[in-house]
Design a protein around this motif. Structure first.
Motif, PDB file in Angstrom:
ATOM      1  N   UNK A  93      32.124 -86.295  23.926  1.00  0.00           N
ATOM      2  CA  UNK A  93      32.545 -85.525  22.756  1.00  0.00           C
ATOM      3  C   UNK A  93      33.330 -86.447  21.843  1.00  0.00           C
ATOM      4  N   UNK A  94      33.033 -86.355  20.550  1.00  0.00           N
ATOM      5  CA  UNK A  94      33.807 -87.138  19.583  1.00  0.00           C
ATOM      6  C   UNK A  94      34.104 -86.294  18.356  1.00  0.00           C
ATOM      7  N   UNK A  95      35.314 -86.423  17.890  1.00  0.00           N
ATOM      8  CA  UNK A  95      35.673 -85.809  16.613  1.00  0.00           C
ATOM      9  C   UNK A  95      36.398 -86.853  15.766  1.00  0.00           C
ATOM     10  N   UNK A  96      35.649 -87.381  14.818  1.00  0.00           N
ATOM     11  CA  UNK A  96      36.219 -88.406  13.948  1.00  0.00           C
ATOM     12  C   UNK A  96      36.743 -87.727  12.688  1.00  0.00           C
ATOM     13  N   UNK A  97      38.036 -87.832  12.469  1.00  0.00           N
ATOM     14  CA  UNK A  97      38.662 -87.284  11.267  1.00  0.00           C
ATOM     15  C   UNK A  97      39.173 -88.451  10.435  1.00  0.00           C
ATOM     16  N   UNK A  98      39.637 -88.151   9.230  1.00  0.00           N
ATOM     17  CA  UNK A  98      40.214 -89.189   8.364  1.00  0.00           C
ATOM     18  C   UNK A  98      41.355 -89.913   9.076  1.00  0.00           C
ATOM     19  N   UNK A  99      42.187 -89.104   9.745  1.00  0.00           N
ATOM     20  CA  UNK A  99      43.445 -89.653  10.259  1.00  0.00           C
ATOM     21  C   UNK A  99      43.389 -90.044  11.737  1.00  0.00           C
ATOM     22  N   UNK A 100      42.254 -89.901  12.346  1.00  0.00           N
ATOM     23  CA  UNK A 100      42.208 -90.278  13.757  1.00  0.00           C
ATOM     24  C   UNK A 100      40.954 -89.781  14.442  1.00  0.00           C
ATOM     25  N   UNK A 149      36.964-100.594  16.918  1.00  0.00           N
ATOM     26  CA  UNK A 149      36.292-101.666  16.179  1.00  0.00           C
ATOM     27  C   UNK A 149      35.162-101.090  15.321  1.00  0.00           C
ATOM     28  N   UNK A 150      34.384-100.228  15.920  1.00  0.00           N
ATOM     29  CA  UNK A 150      33.242 -99.644  15.210  1.00  0.00           C
ATOM     30  C   UNK A 150      33.686 -98.896  13.959  1.00  0.00           C
ATOM     31  N   UNK A 151      34.768 -98.125  14.093  1.00  0.00           N
ATOM     32  CA  UNK A 151      35.205 -97.277  12.978  1.00  0.00           C
ATOM     33  C   UNK A 151      36.280 -97.953  12.149  1.00  0.00           C
ATOM     34  N   UNK A 152      36.616 -99.169  12.548  1.00  0.00           N
ATOM     35  CA  UNK A 152      37.639 -99.912  11.836  1.00  0.00           C
ATOM     36  C   UNK A 152      38.949 -99.118  11.745  1.00  0.00           C
ATOM     37  N   UNK A 153      39.393 -98.717  12.902  1.00  0.00           N
ATOM     38  CA  UNK A 153      40.571 -97.857  12.967  1.00  0.00           C
ATOM     39  C   UNK A 153      41.515 -98.391  14.035  1.00  0.00           C
ATOM     40  N   UNK A 154      42.804 -98.186  13.853  1.00  0.00           N
ATOM     41  CA  UNK A 154      43.751 -98.683  14.856  1.00  0.00           C
ATOM     42  C   UNK A 154      43.569 -97.892  16.153  1.00  0.00           C
TER      43      UNK A 154
END
Ligand code: FES
Ligand code: FES
Lengths: 720, 153
Positions: free
Chosen positions: A350-357, A376-381
C-alpha cells in the motif's frame, strides 16, 4: 528519545520516562560491527545505516512490552527476540506483550530479515536489554526499602528479598527504576540458568492467525483506497511498444490505466474488477534485450564450462600436476532450474504519496532499504516517509527486493491517490527475481590409496554472481584445489532465494562427494571425517568453517540414524555449513514394489543455543520440506523469454502426502546462537539423492529429480 | 451489478457486485472479512477455503451468484472465541510459521472432522492434500488434526 552520540564506542544505554511513568529502556549500539551487514549475502541489502536496537517498557501496572523490530515472515523472530529479553529480565512470560515495531532507523539497527542473521546479530544486545532493566529494578527496590542490593534476587517478574520474604512486582518499581542511572556493566545469566530460552514457547501471534485477524499486507484496507494490478512484460527482454487500454478503461469500477516504465497499471475499486479489466489490455511489445529459452541456457552452460574467461575464486597448490598424477579422476556435472520464491502471500504494498509525505504499509524483509529507495525515486527526504510493517506471509528472499514497493509508490504518485498494488500468483511466478539457474562441474583426483589429492569446481550461472562458495568444505582439506566461476548476464531477473546459492550447490557438492567416496571405496561418512581430520591437522589455506562443529553434527546424525546398520533401508548422507550453522542429514529410502519411497530424514543441527525449541524444531523440519520439495518437483522453464509455468497447476510444490517423516536433533554446546532460518534446507537434496542412489543404483545430477530420466515411472513422494 | 444477500457466520450481509465476482473477493474487498486468503485463484492451494453448508469449498473459484441461500462459514465464524477444537489444537501444536495458509488449512481440517471425527492418517493426508503450505508445516498440521480429533471424541 534523544539523539544519541555517534562517537561513543561502547554500548550506550539511554533512559527516558514514558508518559505516565514506567521504565522505558532503549539501546543504542555503536559497536564497530559494521560487518554485521556483510553476512546477509544479498546484494540488495548492502545499503542502509546501522544505529539502534530493541527496547522494552514496563508499566506501573506490570505490563511488560517488548518491541520486536524485525520483519516476521515465519522464522518466528517475533517470539524468539522477546524471549531473549524476557530471559535476562527474569520476566513472567505470561505478562509479556510483544509489539511489532514500525520502521525506525533511529531506534533500531538491522531491521531486516535475511541471511539467518537476526538472532546472531542481536543476541548480546537483547540479553543486555533485559539484564540492564533487571539490575535497575533491583537497585530501585534496594533504595526504596533501604536494603543492600546484593541481598535481592529476581524471579518470574518479581524482585525478592529472601530474608524477609518480601517481594515486589516489576511494575511497582518501574517508575523509581527509571530515575536511576543506567549501569554500564551488567552481568548476564549463566546459560545453564536459562528458564525461558531453550523452552518451547508458542508463537505470540497464534491467536490472531488462527482466528483470521488482519495481519498481512494483503489484509490492509483503508477507506477510499484504490486497488491496482500491474501488467509487466510477458517475456523477459521485451519492452512496451504500444498500449491500447480503451477496453480496460471502459470496464465497471476502473478509474485509471497508467503506463510507467515497462508497466501498465490498471486501477479501480476492487481487486476483481481490476483483474477482469486487465485481461482486456492490448499491449504490443518489442525486443529490448536477449530473448532466451531454456534450450539456449542448456547450450550456453556447456559452452561456458569450457570457457577460459573465468574468475578464480580459490586456488590452493597445483591442480594440474595433481590431476596428471592421479590414479583416478572423477568428473560430474549438476544443473538446476530457475525457481520463483512463491511465498503464499503474493507481493503487495500500500502506498499513499501526498505532497508532504508518503505512507507505506506492507510486507517487506528490508523496510529501511525499501524506504530509502522510495525516497530516491520520489526525491523526498526519508524522514517524510513512514513504513508500517505488516506480518509477512512468507518471504524466502523475495521480499528483500523493493521493486514491488517502488511500483506502488510510483503508481500512487502518478494517480495522486492511496492505492494497494497486488500481484496475482501468475504475476509472482512470471515476474522474475528467480533463484538463478546454474550448472557445476566438479572434478576430483584420487591417489592410489583413495585420498582426494585434487579438487576442481567450476560454476556457471545466469545472473548468479559468484555461484560457488569457495571456502566451504572440502576447501582446506585438499592439497590442490581450484574453484572458479562465470556469470552470464540475462534479462531474466534473479535474486536471493532462501539459502542463496547453497540451496543447490550443497546438493551438487554432497552428491559429488558421495560419488568420490564410492570411487575411493570408502564409507561416505568416514570419507568426510577423514577430510575434516586432514583440514584440522594440516590445513591447506584458510579453513573458514568450524571443523569440530561439523564433525559433531556428522556424528550425531550417524548415531541417531544408526548409520549403516539398518536392514532394507538405503541411507544417504549429507552435511552442510551455511549461514554460520551446521546441519547433517541422513535420508532413508526403502523399495516398495520395485520403486523407491523416501521414508524418513534424520537431521542433526548445530545452531548454537536454541532460543525457542518449538520454533527451531519447525525451522529445521520446514527447511527440510522446502529443500525436498524443490529438489523433487519445482521447475521454471522459458520459451522465448516467457516463463512456461504460471501457477500451481503447472508448477508443483510439495504437499502433505509427499512429506517423509522428519526427525530433528540439536547439538547442545552452549555456543551463542548462529541462526536457523536457512541452514536446514541446503543438505536435504544431497541426502535424498544419495539415498536414492543406494536404493536404485541411479545417480541424480539435475533438479528437479522427478523430471529426470533416471526417475521415470517413479512417483517421488509416494508414501508407504 | 446485482444485489446479493449472503448468510455468513450466522449473520446476513448484503452486497452490490458483479455476478462473476468470486466469493473470496466479496469477503475480502466488500465485507471486510480478510481471514480468508488469496493464494492462487485457481482452486489449487486451498488458502481461500470456507465452508458452504458445512462443505469445504474454494472461495476463489466460487462466483458469488452461485452461493444462493447456502450458509457460509469463514475462519472468523468458525467459533465465537477462537476456541474450536481445531483452532485450539493449532495453538497447542504451535503449527503456524508465516501463518498465511493456516486459515485455509483450519477450514479444510474442521470440515473433515465434522464429517469424520476420527480420520485415519491416510484420510487426513487425502483431505489436506489440496492445501499448500509453502513454509512446510505439514507435519504439525497433521499432528494438530490428530490432536483435535482425539479431543472431539
Ligand atoms: S486461492 Fe483459492 S485455492 Fe488458491
Ligand atoms: S505457514 Fe506459511 S504458508 Fe503455511
Amino acid at each position: 528519545m534523544e539523539t544519541l552520540t555517534k562517537t561513543n564506542r561502547r554500548d550506550f544505554l539511554k533512559l527516558a520516562a514514558v508518559a505516565g511513568g514506567g521504565l522505558f529502556l532503549g539501546f543504542h549500539w555503536n559497536s564497530a560491527e559494521a560487518s554485521a551487514m556483510e553476512v546477509i549475502g544479498a546484494d540488495a541489502m548492502a545499503e542502509g545505516t546501522i544505529n539502534f536496537n530493541s527496547y522494552l517498557s514496563i508499566s506501573p501496572e506490570n505490563v511488560i512490552t517488548i518491541f520486536s523490530p524485525n520483519p516476521e515472515l515465519g522464522q518466528n523472530i517475533k517470539t524468539s527476540f522477546p524471549m531473549i529479553v524476557a530471559e535476562e529480565l527474569d520476566a513472567d512470560w505470561t505478562k509479556v506483550k510483544v509489539v511489532q515495531a514500525a520502521l525506525d532507523s533511529k531506534k533500531y539497527e538491522r531491521q531486516l530479515t535475511g541471511g539467518s542473521g537476526a538472532i546472531p546479530h542481536s543476541w548480546e544486545r537483547l540479553r543486555k536489554a533485559g539484564a540492564t532493566a533487571r539490575q535497575m529494578l533491583i537497585e530501585a527496590a534496594a533504595q526504596k526499602w533501604n536494603i543492600a542490593s546484593a541481598s535481592l534476587t529476581t524471579d518470574n517478574g518479581f524482585v525478592i528479598h529472601q530474608e524477609s520474604g518480601r517481594r515486589w512486582h516489576y511494575g511497582e518499581l518501574a517508575t523509581e527504576a527509571s530515575a536511576l542511572p543506567v549501569p554500564s556493566d551488567v552481568k548476564l545469566k549463566d546459560k545453564k540458568d536459562f528458564k525461558i530460552i531453550g523452552t518451547a514457547i508458542h508463537n505470540v501471534d497464534n491467536q490472531e492467525m488462527i482466528t483470521g485477524k488482519p495481519l498481512y499486507g494483503l489484509d490492509f484496507y483503508r477507506e477510499g483506497m484504490l486497488h491496482a494490478m500491474i501488467q509487466r512484460p510477458l517475456a523477459f527482454g521485451m519492452k512496451i511498444k504500444s498500449v491500447d487500454s480503451a477496453a480496460a478503461k471502459a470496464m465497471p469500477g476502473i478509474s485509471d490505466v497508467v503506463v510507467f516504465k515497462n508497466n501498465v497499471a490498471v486501477v479501480g475499486k476492487s481487486t476483481w474488477q481490476v483483474n477482469k479489466a486487465r485481461k482486456l489490455l492490448k499491449i504490443e511489445y518489442e525486443a529490448e534485450g536477449a530473448i532466451e529459452s531454456t534450450a539456449d541456457h542448456d547450450r550456453l552452460f556447456k559452452e561456458l564450462l569450457e570457457s577460459k574467461a573465468t574468475t578464480v575464486r580459490r586456488k590452493d597448490g597445483d591442480v594440474d600436476t595433481a590431476f596428471k598424477n592421479a590414479a583416478k579422476v572423477i568428473s560430474r556435472e549438476y544443473q538446476c532450474p530457475f525457481l520463483p520464491h512463491n511465498p503464499m502471500e503474493p507481493m503487495n504494498f500500500f502506498a499513499h504519496v501526498r505532497e508532504d509525505g508518503v505512507e507505506l504499509v506492507g510486507p517487506t524483509q528490508t523496510p529501511e532499504m525499501a524506504r530509502g529507495e522510495v525516497a530516491k525515486l520520489l526525491n523526498m527526504a526519508p524522514d517524510k516517509i513512514t513504513l508500517e510493517l505488516t506480518r509477512l506471509g512468507g518471504g524466502f528472499g523475495r521480499r528483500l527486493k523493493a521493486d514491488y514497493v517502488l511500483e506502488a509508490a510510483e503508481l500512487s504518485s502518478l494517480i495522486k491517490a492511496p492505492v494497494k498494488v497486488i500481484w496475482t500468483r501468475e504475476d509472482e511466478m512470471t515476474g522474475g527475481s528467480y533463484r538463478p539457474a546454474v550448472r557445476y562441474r566438479f572434478e576430483a583426483a584420487l591417489d592410489k590409496e583413495g585420498n582426494m589429492i585434487g579438487y576442481k569446481l567450476r560454476g556457471v550461472g545466469i545472473n548468479s554472481g559468484n555461484c560457488t562458495r569457495e571456502d566451504n568444505f572440502p576447501s582446506g582439506a585438499v592439497d590442490h584445489l581450484l574453484i572458479d566461476s562465470i556469470e552470464h548476464k540475462s534479462p531474466i531477473t534473479t535474486g536471493a532465494w532462501r539459502a542463496p546459492i547453497t540451496n543447490f550447490l550443497a546438493f551438487a557438492e554432497q552428491a559429488f562427494i558421495d560419488e568420490v567416496a564410492a570411487a575411493a571405496g570408502k564409507d561416505p561418512i568416514q570419507f568426510r571425517l577423514s577430510l575434516l581430520d586432514k583440514a584440522k591437522q594440516s590445513p591447506v589455506g584458510a579453513v573458514k568453517y568450524g571443523i569440530d562443529r561439523m564433525k559433531t553434527v556428522i556424528q550425531l546424525a550417524a548415531e541417531k540414524s544408526n548409520w549403516g546398520t539398518k536392514k532394507d533401508v538405503s541411507q544417504g548422507f549429507s552435511v552442510y555449513f551455511s549461514h554460520r550453522s551446521y546441519v547433517a542429514q541422513v535420508a532413508e529410502v526403502v523399495m516398495v514394489n520395485g520403486k523407491p519411497v523416501i521414508q524418513k530424514i534424520i537431521a542433526a543441527a548445530d545452531c548454537g543455543v536454541v532460543v525457542n525449541l518449538s520454533g527451531a524444531y519447525q525451522q529445521v523440519r520446514g527447511g527440510i520440506v522446502d529443500g525436498l520439495g524443490h529438489a523433487l518437483y519445482s521447475n521454471i522453464t522459458f520459451k522465448e523469454g516467457v516463463p512456461e509455468q504460471k501457477n500451481f497447476n503447472s508448477y508443483r510444490l510439495i504437499r502433505m502426502k509427499e512429506i517423509p517423516e522428519v526427525d530433528v536433533h540439536f547439538v547442545n554446546n552452549g555456543i551463542d546462537p548462529t541462526g536457523l532460518g536457512e541452514p536446514a534446507l541446503p543438505p536435504t537434496g544431497g541426502a535424498v539423492a544419495n539415498a536414492l542412489f543406494k536404493a536404485t543404483g541411479k545417480r541424480l545430477y539435475h533438479q528437479p529429480f522427478s523430471k529426470q530420466e533416471e526417475m521415470k515411472g517413479v512417483n517421488l513422494g509416494d508414501r508407504l | 451489478m446485482a444485489n446479493y444477500k449472503l448468510q455468513i457466520n450466522g449473520r446476513s450481509y448484503e452486497t452490490e457486485t458483479e455476478a462473476d465476482t468470486p466469493l473470496l473477493w466479496v469477503l475480502r474487498d466488500h465485507l471486510g472479512l480478510v481471514g480468508t486468503k488469496y493464494g492462487c485463484g485457481i482452486a489449487q492451494c486451498g488458502a481461500c477455503t470456507v465452508h458452504l453448508n458445512g462443505n469445504a469449498v474454494r472461495s476463489c473459484s466460487l462466483p458469488v451468484s452461485a452461493v444462493g441461500t447456502k450458509k457460509i462459514t469463514t475462519i472468523e465464524g468458525l467459533s465465537a472465541h477462537g476456541d474450536h477444537p481445531v483452532q485450539a489444537a493449532w495453538h497447542e501444536v504451535d503449527v503456524a510459521q508465516c501463518g498465511y495458509c493456516q486459515a485455509g488449512q483450519i477450514m479444510t481440517a474442521s470440515a473433515l472432522l465434522a464429517k469424520n471425527p476420527t480420520p485415519t492418517a491416510e484420510q487426513i493426508d487425502n483431505a489436506m492434500n489440496g492445501n499448500i503450505c509453502r513454509c512446510g508445516t505439514y507435519h504439525r498440521i497433521h499432528e494438530a488434526i490428530t490432536l483435535a480429533s482425539s479431543k472431539m471424541k
